[in-house]
Design an enzyme around this catalytic site. Structure first.
Site, PDB file in Angstrom:
ATOM      1  N   CYS A 116       0.618  -1.391   0.055  1.00  0.00           N
ATOM      2  CA  CYS A 116      -0.298   0.232  -0.098  1.00  0.00           C
ATOM      3  C   CYS A 116       0.719   0.990  -0.132  1.00  0.00           C
ATOM      4  O   CYS A 116       1.772   1.868   0.705  1.00  0.00           O
ATOM      5  CB  CYS A 116      -0.946  -0.006   1.399  1.00  0.00           C
ATOM      6  SG  CYS A 116      -2.007   1.379   0.753  1.00  0.00           S
ATOM      7  N   CYS A 122      -0.662   4.419   2.040  1.00  0.00           N
ATOM      8  CA  CYS A 122      -1.158   4.122   3.597  1.00  0.00           C
ATOM      9  C   CYS A 122       0.999   3.736   4.052  1.00  0.00           C
ATOM     10  O   CYS A 122       1.217   4.322   5.274  1.00  0.00           O
ATOM     11  CB  CYS A 122      -0.713   2.162   4.093  1.00  0.00           C
ATOM     12  SG  CYS A 122      -2.686   1.859   3.764  1.00  0.00           S
ATOM     13  N   ASP A 123       2.521   3.529   3.082  1.00  0.00           N
ATOM     14  CA  ASP A 123       3.560   3.461   3.309  1.00  0.00           C
ATOM     15  C   ASP A 123       4.432   4.280   2.743  1.00  0.00           C
ATOM     16  O   ASP A 123       5.446   4.614   3.221  1.00  0.00           O
ATOM     17  CB  ASP A 123       3.823   2.437   4.129  1.00  0.00           C
ATOM     18  CG  ASP A 123       2.893   1.717   4.552  1.00  0.00           C
ATOM     19  OD1 ASP A 123       2.857   1.694   5.572  1.00  0.00           O
ATOM     20  OD2 ASP A 123       2.872  -0.134   4.246  1.00  0.00           O
TER      21      ASP A 123
END
Length: 319
Positions: A141, A144-145
């Site tokens: 992701c 997300c990261d």
């Protein structure tokens, strides 16, 4: 598929899954006096327990470990009376007004309403080094990261729309994005391909597959790739390795029972979490193939609980 075994317990609201969607649904259902029971699934807490820092969930100004956040949500749900149990659904029967669910192939429970929050599982390449560095440089992701790799060199695997979108997202943060495309062309739409080709710091490697992710105790520091045509091996210096080859919704249990799209995501009614079966609702990544974020999953968990409450109230009025 009918379950002939008698139910050992009956609930007003049964929640299958314990990610952000499941626990948020439990919080709202418990506060509505639905006395919800949550069966966690095989991975209690869901996908977030397989990551490290979560920086984009509201309410955590300094970030939080994925496992800690899910424990916080669990405790909040339990504070309002949610019964959280370890176990997973192995068979369902939604043929009658009371829905039956087989748990762990061992017992059968029933419920007036069911909220499905079984999530989706990211597809990976199957490399042993992927698992070794999961959460320490390997991610599925970018949204997300990606922030953790600001100004660094990263690699992303995939040639579809998701890979193209995530590559351009990473390019805004990272110094260089190495895009590993297995064939000599993308599977992505022309618009997405055009965007990738016009992003200067995305370096495309055609006919290229990841052979092994390299690293040490600090995390990922490289990836060994191979050219499918020349068989030449090359090491790329990177600190982040992103896999963008799709997700698989955990919906096999509901095949031929609930409506789903060609890729297995549950189909819910417009502006709703209601499925085609009355009293059965779906929330989180199990029905979301677009956003796949913890906060959007939590939002649909809230929606599912509110809709379950209204469904049950309407049934009481009729009776």
């Amino acid at each position: 598929m009918q379950i002939t075994q008698e139910s050992s317990e009956h609930f007003k609201c049964l929640i299958l899954g314990s990610g952000p969607a499941g626990y948020t649904a439990a919080i709202y259902a418990a506060r509505a006096d639905l006395n919800p029971v949550v069966y966690t699934g095989i991975v209690p807490g869901g996908q977030l327990t397989q990551t490290t820092d979560v920086d984009n969930f509201p309410g955590y100004p300094n970030g939080v470990q994925g496992t800690q956040m899910m424990e916080d949500l669990k405790q909040q749900a339990e504070r309002f009376g949610t019964d959280v149990r370890f176990g997973y659904a192995t068979k369902v029967d939604f043929s009658g007004p009371v829905h039956k669910v087989e748990i762990d192939k061992d017992k059968v429970v029933s419920a007036d309403s069911i909220i499905i929050a079984t999530g989706a599982t990211a597809k990976y390449l199957g490399l042993s080094s992927e698992e070794k560095y999961m959460g320490f440089g390997v991610s599925a992701c970018a949204v997300c990261d990606g922030f953790f790799y600001k100004g660094q060199d990263v690699a992303i695997v995939g040639g579809g729309d998701t890979a193209a979108e995530e590559a351009t997202y990473l390019a805004k943060l990272c110094k260089t994005v190495h895009m590993l495309v297995r064939r000599d062309e993308f599977r992505a739409s022309k618009a997405m391909v055009h965007r990738v080709l016009n992003t200067e710091n995305i370096k495309i490697h055609y006919f290229t597959e990841a052979q092994e992710i390299l690293g040490n105790e600090q995390g990922v520091n490289g990836v060994r790739v191979v050219n499918n045509q020349t068989k030449e091996e090359t090491n790329l210096d990177i600190t982040g390795f992103f896999v963008a080859i799709g997700h698989q919704p955990n919906t096999e249990l509901f095949e031929n029972i609930l409506d789903m799209d060609d890729t297995g995501y549950l189909i819910t009614k417009p502006n709703s979490t209601a499925t085609n079966v009355p009293g059965v609702f779906a929330s989180g990544d199990v029905q979301d193939n677009i956003y796949r974020q913890a906060i959007t999953a939590a939002g649909t968990g809230c929606m599912a609980a509110l809709e379950a409450e209204r469904y049950l109230a309407a049934r009481e009025d009729i009776s």
